[in-house]
Each structure stands twice: as C-alpha cells, then as structure tokens.
Design a protein around this motif. Structure first.
Motif, PDB file in Angstrom:
ATOM      1  N   TYR A 192       0.860  -1.180   0.000  1.00 59.47           N
ATOM      2  CA  TYR A 192       0.000   0.000   0.000  1.00 59.47           C
ATOM      3  C   TYR A 192       0.895   1.229   0.000  1.00 59.47           C
ATOM      4  N   PHE A 193       0.466   2.279  -0.720  1.00 64.69           N
ATOM      5  CA  PHE A 193       1.258   3.510  -0.755  1.00 64.69           C
ATOM      6  C   PHE A 193       0.342   4.717  -0.765  1.00 64.69           C
ATOM      7  N   SER A 194       0.921   5.841  -0.392  1.00 66.73           N
ATOM      8  CA  SER A 194       0.200   7.111  -0.472  1.00 66.73           C
ATOM      9  C   SER A 194       1.222   8.225  -0.608  1.00 66.73           C
ATOM     10  N   ASP A 195       1.020   9.094  -1.604  1.00 66.17           N
ATOM     11  CA  ASP A 195       1.870  10.278  -1.741  1.00 66.17           C
ATOM     12  C   ASP A 195       0.984  11.487  -2.055  1.00 66.17           C
ATOM     13  N   SER A 196       1.603  12.569  -2.459  1.00 66.35           N
ATOM     14  CA  SER A 196       0.847  13.802  -2.657  1.00 66.35           C
ATOM     15  C   SER A 196      -0.153  13.687  -3.798  1.00 66.35           C
ATOM     16  N   ASP A 197       0.057  12.744  -4.709  1.00 66.81           N
ATOM     17  CA  ASP A 197      -0.805  12.644  -5.876  1.00 66.81           C
ATOM     18  C   ASP A 197      -1.784  11.466  -5.808  1.00 66.81           C
ATOM     19  N   ARG A 198      -1.363  10.351  -5.200  1.00 69.78           N
ATOM     20  CA  ARG A 198      -2.141   9.131  -5.321  1.00 69.78           C
ATOM     21  C   ARG A 198      -1.996   8.262  -4.085  1.00 69.78           C
ATOM     22  N   SER A 199      -2.904   7.285  -3.965  1.00 71.69           N
ATOM     23  CA  SER A 199      -2.776   6.225  -2.973  1.00 71.69           C
ATOM     24  C   SER A 199      -3.336   4.962  -3.589  1.00 71.69           C
ATOM     25  N   GLY A 200      -2.933   3.816  -3.059  1.00 74.56           N
ATOM     26  CA  GLY A 200      -3.448   2.585  -3.633  1.00 74.56           C
ATOM     27  C   GLY A 200      -2.771   1.366  -3.055  1.00 74.56           C
ATOM     28  N   LYS A 201      -3.210   0.217  -3.533  1.00 81.37           N
ATOM     29  CA  LYS A 201      -2.633  -1.072  -3.128  1.00 81.37           C
ATOM     30  C   LYS A 201      -2.326  -1.875  -4.380  1.00 81.37           C
ATOM     31  N   GLY A 202      -1.324  -2.748  -4.265  1.00 82.04           N
ATOM     32  CA  GLY A 202      -0.887  -3.449  -5.458  1.00 82.04           C
ATOM     33  C   GLY A 202      -0.322  -4.821  -5.187  1.00 82.04           C
ATOM     34  N   PHE A 203      -0.102  -5.545  -6.287  1.00 79.34           N
ATOM     35  CA  PHE A 203       0.396  -6.918  -6.258  1.00 79.34           C
ATOM     36  C   PHE A 203       1.296  -7.106  -7.475  1.00 79.34           C
ATOM     37  N   ALA A 204       2.416  -7.796  -7.298  1.00 80.49           N
ATOM     38  CA  ALA A 204       3.318  -8.087  -8.421  1.00 80.49           C
ATOM     39  C   ALA A 204       3.957  -9.450  -8.206  1.00 80.49           C
ATOM     40  N   TRP A 205       4.154 -10.170  -9.312  1.00 81.01           N
ATOM     41  CA  TRP A 205       4.752 -11.519  -9.245  1.00 81.01           C
ATOM     42  C   TRP A 205       5.632 -11.691 -10.474  1.00 81.01           C
ATOM     43  N   ARG A 206       6.882 -12.056 -10.229  1.00 80.45           N
ATOM     44  CA  ARG A 206       7.834 -12.293 -11.313  1.00 80.45           C
ATOM     45  C   ARG A 206       8.350 -13.730 -11.210  1.00 80.45           C
ATOM     46  N   ILE A 207       8.280 -14.452 -12.327  1.00 79.52           N
ATOM     47  CA  ILE A 207       8.696 -15.857 -12.356  1.00 79.52           C
ATOM     48  C   ILE A 207       9.781 -16.015 -13.413  1.00 79.52           C
ATOM     49  N   PRO A 208      11.057 -16.108 -13.005  1.00 74.12           N
ATOM     50  CA  PRO A 208      12.116 -16.366 -13.986  1.00 74.12           C
ATOM     51  C   PRO A 208      12.267 -17.868 -14.228  1.00 74.12           C
ATOM     52  N   GLN A 209      12.898 -18.205 -15.352  1.00 76.56           N
ATOM     53  CA  GLN A 209      13.151 -19.610 -15.707  1.00 76.56           C
ATOM     54  C   GLN A 209      11.884 -20.462 -15.541  1.00 76.56           C
ATOM     55  N   LEU A 210      10.824 -20.042 -16.190  1.00 73.30           N
ATOM     56  CA  LEU A 210       9.536 -20.733 -16.101  1.00 73.30           C
ATOM     57  C   LEU A 210       9.677 -22.177 -16.594  1.00 73.30           C
ATOM     58  N   PHE A 211       9.269 -23.119 -15.726  1.00 72.11           N
ATOM     59  CA  PHE A 211       9.316 -24.556 -16.043  1.00 72.11           C
ATOM     60  C   PHE A 211      10.700 -25.000 -16.509  1.00 72.11           C
ATOM     61  N   GLY A 212      11.742 -24.394 -15.938  1.00 80.39           N
ATOM     62  CA  GLY A 212      13.103 -24.793 -16.273  1.00 80.39           C
ATOM     63  C   GLY A 212      13.626 -24.225 -17.574  1.00 80.39           C
ATOM     64  N   THR A 213      12.862 -23.340 -18.223  1.00 83.30           N
ATOM     65  CA  THR A 213      13.305 -22.711 -19.465  1.00 83.30           C
ATOM     66  C   THR A 213      13.854 -21.319 -19.148  1.00 83.30           C
ATOM     67  N   GLN A 214      14.175 -20.570 -20.190  1.00 83.60           N
ATOM     68  CA  GLN A 214      14.638 -19.186 -20.005  1.00 83.60           C
ATOM     69  C   GLN A 214      13.494 -18.179 -20.101  1.00 83.60           C
ATOM     70  N   MET A 215      12.246 -18.655 -20.068  1.00 80.97           N
ATOM     71  CA  MET A 215      11.086 -17.771 -20.130  1.00 80.97           C
ATOM     72  C   MET A 215      10.910 -17.020 -18.806  1.00 80.97           C
ATOM     73  N   ILE A 216      10.482 -15.767 -18.891  1.00 77.51           N
ATOM     74  CA  ILE A 216      10.228 -14.927 -17.732  1.00 77.51           C
ATOM     75  C   ILE A 216       8.786 -14.436 -17.800  1.00 77.51           C
ATOM     76  N   VAL A 217       8.062 -14.565 -16.699  1.00 80.61           N
ATOM     77  CA  VAL A 217       6.679 -14.093 -16.611  1.00 80.61           C
ATOM     78  C   VAL A 217       6.618 -12.967 -15.587  1.00 80.61           C
ATOM     79  N   ASP A 218       5.976 -11.865 -15.945  1.00 81.35           N
ATOM     80  CA  ASP A 218       5.739 -10.755 -15.030  1.00 81.35           C
ATOM     81  C   ASP A 218       4.247 -10.474 -14.975  1.00 81.35           C
ATOM     82  N   LEU A 219       3.699 -10.400 -13.760  1.00 88.13           N
ATOM     83  CA  LEU A 219       2.294 -10.079 -13.551  1.00 88.13           C
ATOM     84  C   LEU A 219       2.203  -8.908 -12.576  1.00 88.13           C
TER      85      LEU A 219
END
Length: 564
Positions: A192-219
């Motif tokens: 959660y964050f709040s500054d002079s302009d905005r406030s909000g909540k968030g979620f992020a997930w990064r998966i490197p080497q997906l299934f043993g490959t060199q694929m990268i997933v970002d959500l």
C-alpha cells in the motif's frame, strides 16, 4: 582349488603396475585442490575473486560443478555469531542449487573459456537475492578443472514501511515482499502507498526460468485512488551474449489522474488512461569477435485517452492512438570491468565498457487505426571508457518520439546527452561529476521536463521549474568506509553541489522561475549488505542558494536509490 585361483589372481592384479593401481582419472596424480566449500575465504568475494585468474586454465575440460550457497550471516565471524543472526539464518530459505543451475551457461564436460565463465558470474550477480557471486577453481588437474560456484544469500522477505518528505511532498507506504520465494528466484510483493498525488494497493509476481526454461513471466495489478494498473508479460530474452533468438508479449493497461504542479500550485489535472500491447521476435548471429548484433521485429499498439475531471482547472489534451510495426537493431561489446565501491559498497560491480547502441524505427498509419501517419523511433548510444585504474568516463546520446509525415513536424519528441566522470582517488574516496542536457519538441503538459526534488536539484521543491529544455550539473565527493553498522549496512557519505535550469522556449509562463538554481548538501549513505541490496539509503540535507523566497531554507530527503 577355485578359491586359491581367485586369491592368486587378485594378488597378481593388486601388485601389477598399471593395472590395479591405475587411477580412474588419468589426471588424479597431478591434481591440486584450491578452494573447498568450507574455505573461510569464500565470504570475502572482492579480494578472493581478484586473486584468481582463469586465463591459465583456458582449454581444460570442466569436470564437476559444485554449488555453495553461503548463509546470510557468517557464524564464524564473532560479530555475526549471535542468537538474533543465527535465528535469521535458520528462518531463511536458502537459494536452491537448482535455481542457480538454471542460470549456468557453463557445465561439466565443456571446454573452459574464461570469458564465458566471467559472463556466467555477471549473470548470477544480476540477481537481487544474492549479495554477490563468483566461480572459483576447486581442483585443477593437468587436463581438467573442477569448479565451485559460490553465492551468498541476502534476507529477501521484508515487511516494509517508508515515509519521506522530498520537495515539500510527504509520502508513505507499507507492504510485504519476497524476492526469492522458497529459494526459487521468484519475486512476490503486495503493498500500500500514499503520496501527494495518489494512494493505492498493489500486487506483483515475477517468475524467472519458467518450467526450467529461459522464459520470464511478469504479472502486476494495482488498485489506486485514481485508477488501476493491470500488466502482464511473457518473454524469452537474449539471456547470454551468444543467444540466437528472443521473443516476447506485453500487455499493460493503466488508469490514473495526472496533476500538473508548478511550485506547489496546481495548474491542470485530468484523467489519463494508457493502454500498451506489444509482441516481438528477435534473432542474432551470436557473439562474434567480442561483438554482438541483434535484430528485432515487432508490432505495437499504444493508446492514450484523456478525460476532464470535476475539479478545476482541467484542460485535457487530445486522445492519441498509434498502431505500428517496427524493426530494431542492438549492438554491444563483450568488454567488462569488474570493480567495487562505485554504486555499491564492498561488492563486485560489472561495468560494460565500449559501445552500446539501440535503434528502433516504426511507422504508424491512419489506415490501421492510428490518429496520424508518423515515423515512431527510439535511439540510444552509450560509450564507456576506463583510463587506468583511476578514471571512468560514461557518455550517452538519446532520442525518441514521433515525426508526423503529413505535417513534417515532430511530436512528443525528446533528445538528450549526458556525461558521467568518476575519479578513483583511492579505494575509499571518489570524485563524481554528472553533466546532462535534455530537450523536447511539441510535448504535452504532463510530458514536460522539470527541476526540483530528489532526482534533479535536491535543495528545491519538486517541479519548481517546467519546460522543454533542461541542463543539470552535479559534483560530488564520495567517501566509502569500512564501517559495517551492526554488520548489516556499510556507512558512507557525500558532499555535493547541484546546479541547473529548466525553461520553455515556447511558453514563458510567469509562474516559472527561469534563473539558474544551485544548492549544496551533505548526505549519509547506507549500503545494505544483508537485505535490500538493490537500494542505497540516502539521507540528505540540501540547502538552496538561489531563489530562496517562499521555499524552505533546506530540504531533508530520505530515499532509496540505485546509485551511491
């Protein structure tokens, strides 16, 4: 009788030279052990790695590759052998050897190439969940070499809370993040964050080497007071210099309210929706003569929608939509300098030397749904040179934007030049100078260049100046120390002068000050060694020397930055 025969045969085999006593490995009698997994020198990455040169081992066959993950705290060090640090070691889930193995570009059975080994070290050091990484010779034989891959974990789970005041603005936030989920290298965060302009909540997930490959997933997903952010990407990058192909998909949608301020006075605000969709493929002939050329072919759809808000003043710009195919070329050199005490304290840093270039060109057509016919481009040129052991010079040129082919005029076009100079007086003391110029043509109000705040002139409020031209100069005397506070962070300091100016060549708004501004300041630097190593904590006090009316006599800034 049969027993006597087998006993006699066994004795003959045991005593016959070159038979029973012949080693399985023809090098076995000529091997030398150098570094073992319990060697105390493994904790001293900078000095230990400097003591090893793999040039003398080039051409040998790699035998075994062993992995050693060092704990966060060294329990053999009296300063780190206490109940609190031992408890953190036990609670921490160490990086899995399988996670490291997925990132290896050298393996058992390969012929040792020192440059490929150094590249593999750089790949490992790029991970924020490792404080450092190195590869050492474990055992050297006449024709083979066993390797020891050594990394040291950092504490990656962090409940976070922050509060700062910069440029007259207050901000705070809280959250949870894990940069090495279950030792797999995955990143997961909520907050959660709040500054002079905005406030909000968030979620992020990064998966490197997906299934043993060199694929990268970002959500990514966030729900903010002025809108939402939804993002996802799937990419197979050029993960090594000799990689031959790459591909990726990106989906980003963002809604927000843009507030335009000049010295704390709101001059405009409006809702802003940004949608970007992109797909590309890349190919390369690989590493040739220490040089890499890469080509990309892609298509992008970029849309920006603006709406008026109920609170005046509100004068939104016109909507824009660009759909265009594009072609890009990238060039880099396999030249690196590994040193320490530049951006981080007591850590190996890999600095790319020589030339790096990137050029991307596309064309948007109104027949494909674009709001205008335009050439869309992006260009970057960097050159870095080291002069002996005491001088490092970085220079760069950049340009990106659009050129409307119907009106033969630029649109949202930016260009810039910069130069950074480092003078290494000795191991602990540095001079640092940074000169930069930025310009723009035909830009929107929310795209204007600004002066003030932590990233430009530290002694002035954010956005004290706005326009389409800006120059800035910073001179710092930096000091690194061996003071290791509670064995958690290295202490450093800096004294600096910032000076610069932002102005507009088209709109001379009387609210903007057009004088050259200057501030002086002192700051403490804390470089974490056991957690959040990707950030350096800055605690700065900056005093403005010009235009002191109606602004604070000093700015106190507490922030995390990627540079010392």
């Amino acid at each position: 009788m049969r027993s006597a025969f087998f006993l006699t045969a066994a004795l003959l085999l045991a005593t016959a030279p070159g038979l029973a006593n012949e080693p399985d490995n023809p090098d076995a009698g000529e091997c030398t052990s150098l570094y073992q997994s319990d060697d105390p020198a493994l904790f001293d990455f900078v000095d230990t790695r400097k003591a090893v040169s793999f040039a003398q081992y080039a051409g040998r066959t790699i035998g075994t590759v062993e992995y050693r993950v060092l704990p966060i705290f060294n329990e053999a060090d009296p300063d780190e052998n206490n109940w609190a640090y031992r408890t953190l070691n036990k609670l921490h889930i160490e990086t899995r050897p399988a996670t490291l193995k997925k990132q290896m570009i050298i393996s058992a059975g390969d012929t040792l190439d020192p440059e490929t080994l150094y590249e593999n070290e750089r790949t490992l050091r790029d991970n924020d969940y490792l404080v450092d990484a190195m590869i050492l010779p474990a055992r050297v034989c006449a024709n083979s070499i066993d390797l020891l891959v050594v990394v040291r974990d950092v504490w990656t789970f962090s409940p976070s809370a922050s509060a700062s005041r910069s440029g007259g603005d207050n901000s705070f936030g809280a959250g949870l993040s894990e940069k090495n989920l279950l030792g797999t290298g995955q990143e997961l965060s909520v907050g959660y964050f709040s500054d002079s302009d905005r406030s909000g909540k968030g979620f992020a997930w990064r998966i490197p080497q997906l299934f043993g490959t060199q694929m990268i997933v970002d959500l990514e997903y966030s729900d903010n007071s002025d809108g939402q952010v939804v993002g996802a990407s799937l990419a197979r990058p050029f993960y090594r210099l000799d990689s031959r192909w790459s591909a990726g998909l990106t989906f980003d949608e963002e809604q927000r309210t843009d507030t335009i301020e000049v010295n704390d006075l709101v001059t405009n605000r409006y809702d802003h929706q940004i949608n970007t969709y992109e797909a590309y493929v890349g190919w390369s002939p690989g590493l040739r003569a220490d040089k890499v050329h890469r080509w990309y072919l892609g298509v992008t759809e970029a849309e920006e929608v603006f709406e008026r808000v109920d609170i005046p003043p509100s004068n939104p710009p016109a909507n824009e939509r660009l759909v265009y195919p594009w072609l890009a070329w990238e060039y880099t050199e396999d030249r690196y300098w590994t040193t320490s005490n530049i951006s981080r304290s007591h850590r190996q840093e890999d600095i790319l030397l020589g030339t790096y270039s990137y050029v991307r060109m596309g064309y948007s057509d109104t027949k494909q749904g674009s709001t205008r016919n335009a050439i869309v481009y992006s260009m970057l040129y960097n050159y870095t040179a080291s002069f002996g052991d005491h001088h490092l010079l970085r220079s760069g040129l950049s340009a990106d934007g659009e050129h409307d082919t119907d009106t033969d005029a630029p649109n949202s076009t930016f260009f810039g030049a910069s130069m950074q100079y480092y003078n290494f007086i000795d191991r602990k003391n540095r001079w640092y100078a940074h000169l930069r110029f930025n310009g723009a043509r035909n830009i929107r109000e929310d795209e204007q260049l600004t002066t003030g705040g932590n990233d430009t002139l530290r002694g002035y409020p954010s956005d004290i100046q706005r326009g389409n031209r800006r120059w800035l100069f910073t001179l710092e005397r930096r000091h690194f120390t061996d003071i290791h506070l509670f064995n958690l962070a290295y202490l450093g300091g800096a004294a600096y002068v910032d000076t610069g100016r932002t102005w507009d060549t088209q709109d001379r708004n009387p609210l903007y000050t057009e004088r050259t501004l200057t501030n002086v300041g002192l700051g403490l630097r804390l470089s974490p060694s056991k957690f959040r190593i990707e950030k350096v904590l800055h605690v700065d006090v900056a005093v403005p020397l010009v235009e002191r009316d109606n602004i604070d006599g000093y700015q106190l800034i507490v922030s995390g930055r990627v540079d010392f």
